[in-house]
Design a protein around this motif. Structure first.
Motif, PDB file in Angstrom:
ATOM      1  N   LEU A  62      32.696  43.832  37.489  1.00 33.05           N
ATOM      2  CA  LEU A  62      33.963  43.123  37.472  1.00 33.05           C
ATOM      3  C   LEU A  62      33.713  41.711  37.979  1.00 33.05           C
ATOM      4  CD1 LEU A  62      37.083  43.480  37.073  1.00 33.05           C
ATOM      5  CD2 LEU A  62      37.196  44.015  39.507  1.00 33.05           C
ATOM      6  N   ASP A  63      33.953  40.715  37.128  1.00 33.04           N
ATOM      7  CA  ASP A  63      33.654  39.343  37.542  1.00 33.04           C
ATOM      8  C   ASP A  63      34.634  38.865  38.618  1.00 33.04           C
ATOM      9  OD1 ASP A  63      35.809  37.410  36.254  1.00 33.04           O
ATOM     10  OD2 ASP A  63      35.323  38.908  34.736  1.00 33.04           O
ATOM     11  N   PHE A  64      34.267  37.801  39.303  1.00 38.22           N
ATOM     12  CA  PHE A  64      35.036  37.287  40.435  1.00 38.22           C
ATOM     13  C   PHE A  64      36.481  36.970  40.063  1.00 38.22           C
ATOM     14  CE2 PHE A  64      36.748  33.493  42.501  1.00 38.22           C
ATOM     15  CZ  PHE A  64      36.939  34.011  43.773  1.00 38.22           C
ATOM     16  N   LYS A  65      36.678  36.265  38.963  1.00 37.90           N
ATOM     17  CA  LYS A  65      38.041  35.863  38.589  1.00 37.90           C
ATOM     18  C   LYS A  65      38.932  37.079  38.341  1.00 37.90           C
ATOM     19  CE  LYS A  65      37.001  31.331  36.651  1.00 37.90           C
ATOM     20  NZ  LYS A  65      37.047  30.478  35.464  1.00 37.90           N
ATOM     21  N   SER A  66      38.410  38.066  37.640  1.00 38.16           N
ATOM     22  CA  SER A  66      39.192  39.282  37.372  1.00 38.16           C
ATOM     23  C   SER A  66      39.522  39.999  38.673  1.00 38.16           C
ATOM     24  CB  SER A  66      38.417  40.222  36.450  1.00 38.16           C
ATOM     25  OG  SER A  66      38.192  39.611  35.206  1.00 38.16           O
ATOM     26  N   GLU A  67      38.546  40.069  39.554  1.00 42.07           N
ATOM     27  CA  GLU A  67      38.773  40.738  40.831  1.00 42.07           C
ATOM     28  C   GLU A  67      39.795  39.977  41.680  1.00 42.07           C
ATOM     29  OE1 GLU A  67      36.288  42.828  44.374  1.00 42.07           O
ATOM     30  OE2 GLU A  67      35.403  41.053  43.458  1.00 42.07           O
ATOM     31  N   ARG A  69      42.199  38.024  40.592  1.00 39.02           N
ATOM     32  CA  ARG A  69      43.511  38.239  39.982  1.00 39.02           C
ATOM     33  C   ARG A  69      44.106  39.572  40.435  1.00 39.02           C
ATOM     34  NH1 ARG A  69      40.615  36.535  35.065  1.00 39.02           N
ATOM     35  NH2 ARG A  69      41.168  34.365  34.684  1.00 39.02           N
ATOM     36  N   LEU A  70      43.280  40.620  40.398  1.00 41.10           N
ATOM     37  CA  LEU A  70      43.742  41.946  40.813  1.00 41.10           C
ATOM     38  C   LEU A  70      44.130  41.973  42.286  1.00 41.10           C
ATOM     39  CD1 LEU A  70      41.194  44.263  38.957  1.00 41.10           C
ATOM     40  CD2 LEU A  70      43.656  44.061  38.518  1.00 41.10           C
ATOM     41  N   LEU A  71      43.354  41.318  43.122  1.00 43.15           N
ATOM     42  CA  LEU A  71      43.643  41.274  44.549  1.00 43.15           C
ATOM     43  C   LEU A  71      44.983  40.576  44.806  1.00 43.15           C
ATOM     44  CD1 LEU A  71      42.506  41.912  47.386  1.00 43.15           C
ATOM     45  CD2 LEU A  71      41.434  39.663  47.346  1.00 43.15           C
ATOM     46  N   CYS A  72      45.210  39.469  44.143  1.00 45.67           N
ATOM     47  CA  CYS A  72      46.476  38.751  44.297  1.00 45.67           C
ATOM     48  C   CYS A  72      47.640  39.608  43.792  1.00 45.67           C
ATOM     49  CB  CYS A  72      46.442  37.414  43.553  1.00 45.67           C
ATOM     50  SG  CYS A  72      45.361  36.203  44.331  1.00 45.67           S
ATOM     51  N   GLN A  73      47.442  40.217  42.646  1.00 46.82           N
ATOM     52  CA  GLN A  73      48.469  41.083  42.061  1.00 46.82           C
ATOM     53  C   GLN A  73      48.809  42.231  43.007  1.00 46.82           C
ATOM     54  OE1 GLN A  73      47.226  42.969  38.378  1.00 46.82           O
ATOM     55  NE2 GLN A  73      48.581  41.600  37.250  1.00 46.82           N
ATOM     56  N   ARG A  74      47.797  42.876  43.544  1.00 47.73           N
ATOM     57  CA  ARG A  74      47.959  44.026  44.439  1.00 47.73           C
ATOM     58  C   ARG A  74      48.764  43.661  45.689  1.00 47.73           C
ATOM     59  NH1 ARG A  74      42.487  45.764  45.711  1.00 47.73           N
ATOM     60  NH2 ARG A  74      42.485  46.390  43.544  1.00 47.73           N
ATOM     61  N   HIS A  75      48.663  42.409  46.124  1.00 52.49           N
ATOM     62  CA  HIS A  75      49.330  41.990  47.354  1.00 52.49           C
ATOM     63  C   HIS A  75      50.551  41.102  47.101  1.00 52.49           C
ATOM     64  CE1 HIS A  75      46.372  43.866  49.928  1.00 52.49           C
ATOM     65  NE2 HIS A  75      45.474  43.449  49.052  1.00 52.49           N
ATOM     66  N   GLY A  76      50.994  41.053  45.832  1.00 53.40           N
ATOM     67  CA  GLY A  76      52.211  40.320  45.502  1.00 53.40           C
ATOM     68  C   GLY A  76      52.097  38.813  45.649  1.00 53.40           C
ATOM     69  N   ILE A  77      50.899  38.291  45.413  1.00 55.12           N
ATOM     70  CA  ILE A  77      50.666  36.850  45.540  1.00 55.12           C
ATOM     71  C   ILE A  77      50.642  36.232  44.147  1.00 55.12           C
ATOM     72  CG2 ILE A  77      49.011  35.082  46.267  1.00 55.12           C
ATOM     73  CD1 ILE A  77      48.071  37.194  48.377  1.00 55.12           C
ATOM     74  N   LEU A  79      49.534  33.760  41.542  1.00 62.53           N
ATOM     75  CA  LEU A  79      48.311  32.968  41.358  1.00 62.53           C
ATOM     76  C   LEU A  79      48.551  31.910  40.297  1.00 62.53           C
ATOM     77  CD1 LEU A  79      45.270  32.535  41.877  1.00 62.53           C
ATOM     78  CD2 LEU A  79      44.828  34.260  40.122  1.00 62.53           C
ATOM     79  N   ASP A  80      48.424  30.666  40.671  1.00 62.58           N
ATOM     80  CA  ASP A  80      48.546  29.556  39.722  1.00 62.58           C
ATOM     81  C   ASP A  80      47.130  29.252  39.224  1.00 62.58           C
ATOM     82  OD1 ASP A  80      48.822  27.210  38.326  1.00 62.58           O
ATOM     83  OD2 ASP A  80      49.867  26.140  39.918  1.00 62.58           O
ATOM     84  N   GLU A  81      46.790  29.809  38.071  1.00 61.29           N
ATOM     85  CA  GLU A  81      45.426  29.693  37.556  1.00 61.29           C
ATOM     86  C   GLU A  81      45.045  28.260  37.192  1.00 61.29           C
ATOM     87  OE1 GLU A  81      43.436  32.624  35.543  1.00 61.29           O
ATOM     88  OE2 GLU A  81      44.823  34.220  36.046  1.00 61.29           O
ATOM     89  N   GLN A  82      46.025  27.413  36.989  1.00 67.06           N
ATOM     90  CA  GLN A  82      45.733  26.010  36.699  1.00 67.06           C
ATOM     91  C   GLN A  82      45.017  25.358  37.886  1.00 67.06           C
ATOM     92  OE1 GLN A  82      49.171  23.702  35.599  1.00 67.06           O
ATOM     93  NE2 GLN A  82      48.030  21.792  35.543  1.00 67.06           N
ATOM     94  N   HIS A  83      45.299  25.843  39.102  1.00 65.41           N
ATOM     95  CA  HIS A  83      44.724  25.257  40.294  1.00 65.41           C
ATOM     96  C   HIS A  83      43.773  26.194  41.028  1.00 65.41           C
ATOM     97  CE1 HIS A  83      48.461  22.952  39.651  1.00 65.41           C
ATOM     98  NE2 HIS A  83      47.640  21.947  39.875  1.00 65.41           N
ATOM     99  N   ALA A  84      43.552  27.392  40.493  1.00 66.52           N
ATOM    100  CA  ALA A  84      42.766  28.397  41.203  1.00 66.52           C
ATOM    101  C   ALA A  84      41.256  28.232  41.015  1.00 66.52           C
ATOM    102  CB  ALA A  84      43.181  29.793  40.777  1.00 66.52           C
ATOM    103  N   TRP A  85      40.844  27.708  39.910  1.00 63.36           N
ATOM    104  CA  TRP A  85      39.403  27.687  39.603  1.00 63.36           C
ATOM    105  C   TRP A  85      38.896  26.251  39.531  1.00 63.36           C
ATOM    106  CZ3 TRP A  85      39.591  32.473  40.519  1.00 63.36           C
ATOM    107  CH2 TRP A  85      40.536  33.318  39.931  1.00 63.36           C
ATOM    108  N   ASP A  86      37.640  26.083  39.906  1.00 65.70           N
ATOM    109  CA  ASP A  86      36.995  24.741  39.818  1.00 65.70           C
ATOM    110  C   ASP A  86      36.819  24.356  38.373  1.00 65.70           C
ATOM    111  OD1 ASP A  86      34.821  25.098  42.665  1.00 65.70           O
ATOM    112  OD2 ASP A  86      36.809  24.245  42.509  1.00 65.70           O
TER     113      ASP A  86
END
Length: 86
Positions: A62-67, A69-77, A79-86
């Motif tokens: 499971l790559d970092f980004k997918s993991e 995303r799941l972690l944020c989802q699991r904790h109700g956070i 995630l603004d992907e426009q600003h999440a990744w370099d």
């Protein structure tokens, strides 16, 4: 008693300062532009340590980004992907 608000900048500074006092590879540590910070209860430290030690193997499944995303989802956070990744 007023509620304390976490200060991510202070936590980042403290972590960076501590890391740079450790072995040589850590002395060049820096935070990437986007980052996530989660607290861990003391009882879960062994689980987190084991996860970190096996992270390379884990990320083959499971790559970092997918993991993340799941972690944020699991904790109700949200995630603004426009600003999440370099």
């Amino acid at each position: 008693m007023p509620k304390k608000t976490p200060n991510p900048s202070r936590s980042l500074w403290a972590t960076s300062t501590w890391l740079k006092t450790q072995d040589e590879p850590s002395q060049t540590f820096f935070w990437q532009t986007g980052y996530g910070m989660f607290s861990v209860s003391e009882s879960k430290v062994p689980d987190v340590t084991a996860y970190i030690q096996n992270q390379a193997e884990h990320h083959q499944r499971l790559d970092f980004k997918s993991e993340f995303r799941l972690l944020c989802q699991r904790h109700g956070i949200e995630l603004d992907e426009q600003h999440a990744w370099d």
